[in-house]
Design an enzyme around this catalytic site. Structure first.
Site, PDB file in Angstrom:
ATOM      1  N   LYS A   1     -13.026  -5.572  10.935  1.00  0.00           N
ATOM      2  CA  LYS A   1     -13.666  -4.588  10.057  1.00  0.00           C
ATOM      3  C   LYS A   1     -15.101  -4.279  10.492  1.00  0.00           C
ATOM      4  CE  LYS A   1     -10.707  -5.935   6.199  1.00  0.00           C
ATOM      5  NZ  LYS A   1     -10.592  -6.848   5.051  1.00  0.00           N
TER       6      LYS A   1
ATOM      7  N   GLU B   1      -2.687 -15.586   2.037  1.00  0.00           N
ATOM      8  CA  GLU B   1      -1.359 -15.547   2.671  1.00  0.00           C
ATOM      9  C   GLU B   1      -0.885 -16.980   2.911  1.00  0.00           C
ATOM     10  OE1 GLU B   1       0.164 -12.688   3.889  1.00  0.00           O
ATOM     11  OE2 GLU B   1      -1.463 -11.305   3.404  1.00  0.00           O
TER      12      GLU B   1
ATOM     13  N   VAL C   1     -11.000  -0.531   6.081  1.00  0.00           N
ATOM     14  CA  VAL C   1     -12.148  -1.413   5.820  1.00  0.00           C
ATOM     15  C   VAL C   1     -12.506  -1.345   4.344  1.00  0.00           C
ATOM     16  CG1 VAL C   1     -14.563  -1.945   6.369  1.00  0.00           C
ATOM     17  CG2 VAL C   1     -13.080  -1.008   8.141  1.00  0.00           C
TER      18      VAL C   1
ATOM     19  N   VAL D   1       0.832  -1.211   0.000  1.00  0.00           N
ATOM     20  CA  VAL D   1       0.000   0.000   0.000  1.00  0.00           C
ATOM     21  C   VAL D   1       0.870   1.266   0.000  1.00  0.00           C
ATOM     22  CG1 VAL D   1      -1.902   1.221   1.133  1.00  0.00           C
ATOM     23  CG2 VAL D   1      -1.828  -1.271   1.217  1.00  0.00           C
TER      24      VAL D   1
ATOM     25  N   ASP E   1     -10.172 -11.208  10.459  1.00  0.00           N
ATOM     26  CA  ASP E   1      -9.999  -9.985   9.662  1.00  0.00           C
ATOM     27  C   ASP E   1     -11.354  -9.280   9.475  1.00  0.00           C
ATOM     28  OD1 ASP E   1      -8.305  -8.502   7.380  1.00  0.00           O
ATOM     29  OD2 ASP E   1     -10.237  -9.070   6.517  1.00  0.00           O
TER      30      ASP E   1
HETATM   31  N1  NAP Z   1      -2.276  -4.988   1.021  1.00  0.00           N
HETATM   32  C1  NAP Z   1      -3.554  -4.644   0.923  1.00  0.00           C
HETATM   33  O1  NAP Z   1      -4.221  -4.903  -0.082  1.00  0.00           O
HETATM   34  C2  NAP Z   1      -4.215  -3.911   2.055  1.00  0.00           C
HETATM   35  C3  NAP Z   1      -5.597  -3.575   1.951  1.00  0.00           C
HETATM   36  C4  NAP Z   1      -6.215  -2.848   2.974  1.00  0.00           C
HETATM   37  C5  NAP Z   1      -5.465  -2.503   4.100  1.00  0.00           C
HETATM   38  N2  NAP Z   1      -4.140  -2.870   4.183  1.00  0.00           N
HETATM   39  C6  NAP Z   1      -3.408  -2.481   5.381  1.00  0.00           C
HETATM   40  O2  NAP Z   1      -2.345  -1.612   5.006  1.00  0.00           O
HETATM   41  C7  NAP Z   1      -1.243  -1.784   5.888  1.00  0.00           C
HETATM   42  C8  NAP Z   1       0.012  -2.069   5.065  1.00  0.00           C
HETATM   43  O3  NAP Z   1      -0.185  -3.283   4.364  1.00  0.00           O
HETATM   44  P1  NAP Z   1       0.807  -3.748   3.196  1.00  0.00           P
HETATM   45  O4  NAP Z   1       0.132  -4.886   2.514  1.00  0.00           O
HETATM   46  O5  NAP Z   1       1.252  -2.588   2.409  1.00  0.00           O
HETATM   47  O6  NAP Z   1       2.037  -4.307   4.073  1.00  0.00           O
HETATM   48  P2  NAP Z   1       3.480  -4.757   3.536  1.00  0.00           P
HETATM   49  O7  NAP Z   1       3.465  -4.930   2.057  1.00  0.00           O
HETATM   50  O8  NAP Z   1       3.901  -5.882   4.393  1.00  0.00           O
HETATM   51  O9  NAP Z   1       4.402  -3.483   3.849  1.00  0.00           O
HETATM   52  C9  NAP Z   1       4.804  -3.123   5.141  1.00  0.00           C
HETATM   53  C10 NAP Z   1       5.838  -2.007   5.075  1.00  0.00           C
HETATM   54  O10 NAP Z   1       6.171  -1.604   6.382  1.00  0.00           O
HETATM   55  C11 NAP Z   1       7.561  -1.731   6.605  1.00  0.00           C
HETATM   56  N3  NAP Z   1       7.734  -2.238   7.968  1.00  0.00           N
HETATM   57  C12 NAP Z   1       7.207  -3.349   8.516  1.00  0.00           C
HETATM   58  N4  NAP Z   1       7.545  -3.459   9.814  1.00  0.00           N
HETATM   59  C13 NAP Z   1       8.328  -2.391  10.084  1.00  0.00           C
HETATM   60  C14 NAP Z   1       9.019  -1.949  11.247  1.00  0.00           C
HETATM   61  N5  NAP Z   1       8.962  -2.609  12.407  1.00  0.00           N
HETATM   62  N6  NAP Z   1       9.728  -0.798  11.159  1.00  0.00           N
HETATM   63  C15 NAP Z   1       9.799  -0.119  10.007  1.00  0.00           C
HETATM   64  N7  NAP Z   1       9.178  -0.486   8.867  1.00  0.00           N
HETATM   65  C16 NAP Z   1       8.460  -1.622   8.912  1.00  0.00           C
HETATM   66  C17 NAP Z   1       8.090  -2.714   5.577  1.00  0.00           C
HETATM   67  O11 NAP Z   1       9.455  -2.418   5.310  1.00  0.00           O
HETATM   68  P3  NAP Z   1      10.318  -3.208   4.195  1.00  0.00           P
HETATM   69  O12 NAP Z   1       9.711  -2.799   2.873  1.00  0.00           O
HETATM   70  O13 NAP Z   1      11.700  -2.704   4.352  1.00  0.00           O
HETATM   71  O14 NAP Z   1      10.145  -4.649   4.500  1.00  0.00           O
HETATM   72  C18 NAP Z   1       7.159  -2.424   4.392  1.00  0.00           C
HETATM   73  O15 NAP Z   1       7.652  -1.374   3.631  1.00  0.00           O
HETATM   74  C19 NAP Z   1      -1.651  -2.900   6.849  1.00  0.00           C
HETATM   75  O16 NAP Z   1      -2.179  -2.360   8.022  1.00  0.00           O
HETATM   76  C20 NAP Z   1      -2.738  -3.640   6.075  1.00  0.00           C
HETATM   77  O17 NAP Z   1      -3.660  -4.312   6.920  1.00  0.00           O
HETATM   78  C21 NAP Z   1      -3.516  -3.557   3.199  1.00  0.00           C
END
Ligand code: NAP
Length: 446
Positions: A222, A207, A149, A31, A218
């Site tokens: 929501k 996943e 959500v 995201v 999940d």
């Molecule tokens: N993916 C979706 O479709 C989606 C939809 C709705 C909501 N969301 C929500 O959006 C949020 C992000 O999701 P995502 O899918 O984008 O996650 P993601 O792809 O796993 O990305 C997480 C990011 O955060 C960084 N990160 C993780 N832990 C960290 C820490 N302790 N310190 C510093 N940086 C850290 C990671 O760094 P690195 O890149 O260096 O590993 C990465 O850049 C979540 O809350 C998720 O529930 C996601």
């Protein structure tokens, strides 16, 4: 490129408007990269909407050496959260790390340092929303979480604004794309749960650890968020009943089809006289209901309001760009609020505490599949126990098979869960009942 005229900039400063919005992005994953791309590619139109310049000042990541799939100046990246959270130039923090910690701690630090926050993190909003909103109110900063959500479907802001006069009392959502994809594939391709889950994992729709999706957790986060906003109440996530799709079989789907239903994982929030009914579970729903047509990874939210009637929103509930679009919309709105120095208009209303009705007290229709010995008198034994526990039957389906054990497919009239559970416990003790294969709620009173 700055797009404000010098005259306009002077006027802004005289009016006490903040001239440049500096953003700190926590996370550059799925995201976060989407948000970065949308802002970089649409900067001019976004700045016009906000009325001032916008700049991403710093981005927190976990691993500085990782190859990124967005073109980015490495100078922007940091692995030290304080470069954002303690940076006095930054007035807007966008949390896209995910998980509970350190995300929650970072959000609170940002708010307590008087930075407005945007997050797409359903977990921290569902678990700690009340504390976060309270802190935002005390610090007079904004909190927005549209992306938490249903990804790209606008639902949180509409519930807070456009539908605020509609007296919404029922919410029915298909809020998890992974489980909706699995149920759709099981139905369309007549496959068992385990086979479809494996395929979904290979295709990246599930996943490698699918627990949070398939267990209903999940969707529970929501619906807790949506119910808390709609019914203006604090919702303790631990009291939200949730049941997943792991036990749904192809036979259940086929029987549902014969009876005129499809199976969906429903997230439900309903206002009742004695409290709020919030739960997540698989359900038989009529093939004719609009939610029955929501297939694959799509999400939908079906609302009933006393004044507005029925409404349904449909779209992509996750993914880089749909979620990125919701987050950037929050950024634009929040940046405008900061720019024009508007106070936090969503003060913490979640201190109201409506009782959450215990699942035992909720009435539902149920589909039951009971395997029994094919002997005379067994049917009356089964119906006798059901009747004793105030469970009356709406339909009974018994197919004749030349086997010693046969299935009874039963659909009940509305009955309290506790009565149904008492009767199931008694049925299990009968010698002629081999097993209770399925117990699935049937939702007809949308
Ligand atoms: N993916 C979706 O479709 C989606 C939809 C709705 C909501 N969301 C929500 O959006 C949020 C992000 O999701 P995502 O899918 O984008 O996650 P993601 O792809 O796993 O990305 C997480 C990011 O955060 C960084 N990160 C993780 N832990 C960290 C820490 N302790 N310190 C510093 N940086 C850290 C990671 O760094 P690195 O890149 O260096 O590993 C990465 O850049 C979540 O809350 C998720 O529930 C996601």
């Amino acid at each position: 490129m700055p797009i404000k005229s010098v005259k306009y900039m002077k006027r802004s400063i005289e009016k006490g408007e903040l001239d440049m919005i500096k953003i700190g992005l926590l996370g550059l994953g799925t995201v976060g990269s989407g948000v970065y791309k949308i802002i970089s590619e649409n900067r001019e139109s976004i700045e016009q909407k906000v009325g001032t310049e916008l700049e991403i000042e710093k981005i927190l990541v976990n691993d500085l050496s990782k190859t990124r799939n967005v073109k980015i100046d490495n100078e922007l990246l940091t692995d030290n959260a304080d470069d954002i959270l303690e940076n006095t130039d930054i007035n807007l923090v966008v949390e896209l790390i995910g998980g509970e910690e350190p995300a929650y701690q970072y959000v609170m630090q940002a708010v307590n340092n008087k930075k407005s926050v945007i997050t797409a993190n359903k977990l921290i909003i569902a678990k700690h929303g009340s504390e976060i909103l309270k802190a935002a109110s005390q610090n007079d900063v904004q909190i927005s979480f549209e992306g938490s959500v249903a990804g790209g479907i606008p639902i949180i802001r509409p519930l807070k604004e456009s539908l605020v006069a509609s007296n919404i009392h029922n919410i029915y959502g298909i809020l998890n794309g992974t489980t909706n994809y699995i149920l759709t594939k099981m139905t369309e391709e007549e496959k068992e749960y385990k086979d479809v889950l494996k395929e979904a994992q290979e295709l990246g729709y599930a996943e490698s650890d699918p627990y949070s999706d398939v267990s209903g957790l999940d969707a529970a986060y929501k619906i807790a968020i949506l119910s808390s906003i709609t019914f203006e109440t604090y919702v303790d996530i631990n009291s939200v009943y949730s049941e997943g799709i792991e036990d749904i079989t192809l036979t259940d789907i086929q029987v549902a089809d014969e009876l005129g239903y499809v199976i969906k994982l429903l997230a439900i929030g309903k206002k009742q006289e004695d409290g709020i009914d919030i739960r997540v579970h698989p359900a038989f729903i009529s093939k004719n209901h609009p939610l029955a047509l929501v297939n694959g990874v799509y999400n939908a939210i079906y609302l009933h309001g006393e004044i507005v009637g029925d409404i349904m929103s449909y779209g992509k509930g996750a993914g880089q760009m749909p979620t990125g679009s919701a987050v950037v919309a929050d950024i634009i709105q929040t940046a405008k609020d900061i720019h024009y120095n508007r106070p936090n208009v969503y003060a913490d209303k979640s201190t109201l505490k409506h009782k959450i009705v215990n699942i035992d007290e909720i009435k539902n229709l149920f589909y039951l599949r009971v395997l029994v010995n094919d002997k005379p008198g067994v049917m009356s034994e089964v119906t006798g126990i059901l009747g004793k526990n105030k469970v009356s039957l709406a339909s009974v389906l018994q197919k004749h098979r030349l086997t010693p054990v046969v299935p009874l497919d039963l659909v009940t009239h509305p009955v309290k869960e506790k009565n149904l559970n008492n009767s199931l416990a008694e049925l299990k003790s009968l010698k002629n009942v081999k097993s209770i294969e399925s117990v699935i709620r049937v939702i007809e009173d949308f």
